[in-house]
Structure formats: C-alpha cells, structure tokens
Write an enzyme that holds these catalytic residues in place. Structure first.
Site, short mmCIF file in Angstrom:
data_model
loop_
_atom_site.label_atom_id
_atom_site.label_comp_id
_atom_site.label_asym_id
_atom_site.label_seq_id
_atom_site.Cartn_x
_atom_site.Cartn_y
_atom_site.Cartn_z
N CYS A 1 108.64 -6.49 -52.27
CA CYS A 1 107.75 -7.52 -51.73
C CYS A 1 106.32 -7.18 -52.12
CB CYS A 1 107.87 -7.56 -50.21
SG CYS A 1 106.87 -8.87 -49.45
N GLU B 1 119.08 -6.13 -49.67
CA GLU B 1 119.85 -5.99 -48.44
C GLU B 1 120.06 -7.35 -47.79
OE1 GLU B 1 117.62 -1.86 -47.14
OE2 GLU B 1 117.32 -3.68 -45.99
N1 SAH Z 1 107.90 -11.71 -45.49
C1 SAH Z 1 108.41 -12.45 -44.38
C2 SAH Z 1 109.88 -12.18 -44.06
C3 SAH Z 1 110.41 -10.78 -44.16
S1 SAH Z 1 110.07 -9.61 -42.88
C4 SAH Z 1 107.56 -12.25 -43.16
O1 SAH Z 1 106.59 -11.49 -43.24
O2 SAH Z 1 107.80 -12.88 -42.15
C5 SAH Z 1 110.80 -10.23 -41.43
C6 SAH Z 1 110.12 -9.72 -40.17
O3 SAH Z 1 110.37 -8.30 -39.97
C7 SAH Z 1 108.61 -9.86 -40.24
O4 SAH Z 1 108.11 -10.36 -39.03
C8 SAH Z 1 108.18 -8.42 -40.48
O5 SAH Z 1 106.86 -8.23 -40.14
C9 SAH Z 1 109.18 -7.66 -39.64
N2 SAH Z 1 109.26 -6.23 -39.92
C10 SAH Z 1 108.98 -5.57 -41.07
N3 SAH Z 1 109.14 -4.24 -40.92
C11 SAH Z 1 109.54 -4.03 -39.65
C12 SAH Z 1 109.85 -2.87 -38.88
N4 SAH Z 1 109.81 -1.66 -39.40
N5 SAH Z 1 110.22 -3.04 -37.59
C13 SAH Z 1 110.30 -4.29 -37.05
N6 SAH Z 1 110.02 -5.42 -37.72
C14 SAH Z 1 109.63 -5.30 -39.00
#
Ligand code: SAH
Length: 360
Positions: free
Chosen positions: A116, A91
């Site tokens: 991931c 995505e």
């Molecule tokens: N792996 C990296 C980047 C991808 S996730 C990281 O962990 O930063 C990007 C952001 O979205 C991260 O802060 C993650 O924790 C957040 N995220 C993941 N699932 C989410 C959800 N359901 N609601 C809000 N933020 C979410």
C-alpha cells in the site's frame, strides 16, 4: 494469457462474439460457470460444445490465486495467504458471525493492492511498501476462494454475506479496477452481492470518493483515526495530504441512499488519540455527518504504538456517550493468527532471507 476473471460482463460478451464468433447465450453460460458454479477449468463447462471448450482453453485461462497458507483462529476466523501469478502475495480473511437464528454467517475482508502506498505509520501493510495494484481477477479471485472454502454454492442461501475492502491496500487508489470488480459483484447472475452487502474502506482519496459515491455500488467507511488535521498528518501522513476539512466537506456531499450512513473507523492508539477530549472532537465530526462510528483497538504490530488498556477504551467510549455518540467497539478477531492487515504477509516475507533487508 487472458484471464477470463478480468472481464466485466459486457467485455466478456464482446470477446465471445468478436473473437470466438459465438452467440450471446454462450457468454451467459460462461459467465455463470465462472461466478456461480466456481468452474476452474473449461472441461467442467459441460453444457458448452467440446469444440468451443477447446477454443476457450487455447485462448484463455481461469486463474484463481494460489493458497499458500491457511490459518484458523480459535474463534474460526480464517486467514489465507495467497500467491498471485507473478509471485506477489496478498491476504484475505474470512470472519464468522452468528445471525439472529443462530446460523453462522461469514464476512470476507479483501485486499485491493499488493502492499500500500499510503504508508500509515501503525499499519503493517503500509510499512511494507507498495508493489502494485491488483487486477479485477485477483480482487475477485479472493471471493471465489472464500466461497469455495465455505462450500457456498447456493445463490439463494448465501453463507458468505458481506464483503469488506479492508484488507491490504487503498481501494480508491485502484479505482478503475475496483469499480469493475463492484460491477461484477453486483451481477444477479454472477456473485450477486448487492451494494448493501459490500463496504469499501478508505483513508480518503478525493477522486475515488466522488466516483464511488456516483456508482452507488457499495457502502463507504472512512478511516479517520484522528479528530484533527495535525494529529492525522502525524499518524497517517500520506492520507492527510487531503486536508481533514476538505475530506469532511467531500463527505458532506457524498450521495447516500435512504437509511444509509457513512461509517467512520477510529483506531485507538494508546496515549496518541484516545483521550476523552479527543473523543469530544470526534463526536462533533460524527454528528456533523450523521455518521456511524466503529472503534478499533490497535492490533499490535512491529511499531512503537501500543494498544490502550480496557479502562482507557472504556473512558473513551464514555466520553462519546456523553456526546450522544454510540460507537461499536469492533471485537478483535483472530489476533492469535496475526489477522491485522498485512501481518501474516510481513511474517512470511521475513522468513525469506533472500529479500533485501529494507523490505524483509
Ligand atoms: N486503506 C483502507 C483499507 C485497508 S485498512 C483504509 O485505510 O481504510 C482497513 C482498516 O484497518 C483501516 O481502518 C486501517 O486503518 C486499519 N488497520 C490497519 N492496521 C491496523 C492494526 N494494526 N490494528 C487495527 N487496525 C488496523
């Protein structure tokens, strides 16, 4: 076949000289066609002689990901589901904002992996498992799709302003590819994204943090989500293998340019990490690193977590203000189109009944 989008500029030059026996300026021409003029076929490269275009077509491709679904939210947030050459899906999301002169500008959220391996308990992507790393061309193919969608073809007036590696995957676990992609993005004769316009978000990977800091090619955002090692280990067990104290000490020596700050992201989960005492501990961490803080309200997916009420979020923010930390509550965009990380893909996969039940 070779995808030219996988080459850094020095790699393309070497290939053009050694394999095609063409001069340097030919590599420069091809480069501009790929990254500035968004060419998808060698026949478009009209300033290159026909015999050379044919030779290129025999040996290489320009492979963009294929768009299989586009969803547009009422706030114009646009989410793409893309299919890669091997059928894997990822995505990418375009997010609008309005600048001080009232013009719409866009940010793009990019994926770095298919699935991931970090398996954070609140994250739809993490819960879907890990398939593979993206290639350079797949990572940057997302940007080409974004620019093409926005008709963003004037490098002097870019509409697509910022890139954030906050899509699917952990970018620092696909480090070599990420660094090549950042190098290509940075090229003034290519996509021309200076480091100030790119943010890499990570839940914390030691070697990757060191290498990214050394490269100076992007801003850093760290997904903290908990102010103690114990709670972090509970909600993001794999990430927490790098102990919080160790993570913070690595960040203390992270090289920053003038006026640059590390951004912490803190996802608010109802009753888990949103108590005012936790805000106090969080404030201590943010202060100790002169960091910035973004709060994110949990975007509900298929998990047992819940989004805190507005009152609870406000109380958390108040507790932060008391400690002199101003946090930006990231407005949740596109929640009507499953724009949270991995949600659209998870839905698409559930539709395909041939998948084994454990991943569908
Ligand atoms: N792996 C990296 C980047 C991808 S996730 C990281 O962990 O930063 C990007 C952001 O979205 C991260 O802060 C993650 O924790 C957040 N995220 C993941 N699932 C989410 C959800 N359901 N609601 C809000 N933020 C979410």
């Amino acid at each position: 076949m070779l995808n030219l989008l996988d080459f850094t500029r020095p790699q393309l030059l070497a290939w053009v000289q050694e394999e095609l026996h063409e001069p340097r300026f030919r590599a420069d021409q091809i480069w501009r066609w790929l990254w500035q003029k968004l060419a998808r076929d060698f026949s478009e490269m009209t300033n290159i002689k026909k015999s050379c275009r044919e030779e290129l077509a025999n040996r290489a491709t320009i492979l963009w990901p294929e768009i299989i679904d586009i969803q547009t939210s009422h706030d114009a947030t646009t989410k793409f589901l893309l299919r890669l050459a091997d059928g894997a899906t990822i995505e990418t999301v375009l997010l609008p904002s309005v600048d001080h002169e009232g013009r719409t500008r866009w940010s793009q959220c990019l994926s770095s992996q298919v699935g991931c391996p970090m398996a954070c308990t609140f994250c739809a992507t993490g819960q879907s498992g890990f398939e593979r790393n993206l290639t350079v061309g797949e990572m940057l193919g997302q940007v080409l799709i974004g620019r093409n969608h926005l008709h963003d073809t004037r490098p002097d007036h870019p509409i697509l302003r910022n890139l954030v590696f906050m899509g699917m995957g952990e970018p620092l676990l696909n480090l070599k590819t990420l660094l090549s992609a950042l190098e290509i993005l940075n090229d003034p004769q290519g996509l021309a994204f200076s480091p100030r316009r790119i943010t890499v978000s990570t839940c914390g990977v030691e070697d990757g943090l060191k290498a990214l800091g050394k490269s100076g090619l992007a801003y850093l955002a760290v997904s903290l989500h908990a102010p103690t090692q114990e709670l972090r280990a509970q909600i993001m067990p794999n990430a927490a293998r790098l102990e919080l104290s160790r993570l913070l000490s690595i960040l203390k020596s992270y090289p920053l340019k003038s006026r640059e700050h590390i951004t912490f992201e803190y996802l608010l989960l109802d009753g888990i990490n949103d108590r005012p005492e936790q805000a106090k501990e969080l404030a201590r961490i943010v202060h100790s690193l002169s960091g910035k803080l973004n709060l994110i309200a949990y975007n509900a997916t298929d998990s047992d977590y819940r989004t805190p009420s507005e009152e609870r979020i406000l109380a958390f923010e108040k507790a932060l203000w008391k400690q002199n930390v101003t946090a930006i509550l990231r407005a949740s965009k596109g929640s009507d189109i499953d724009a949270a990380c991995g949600q659209l893909r998870a839905k698409e996969r559930r539709k395909h009944k041939t998948l084994p039940p454990d991943i569908a």
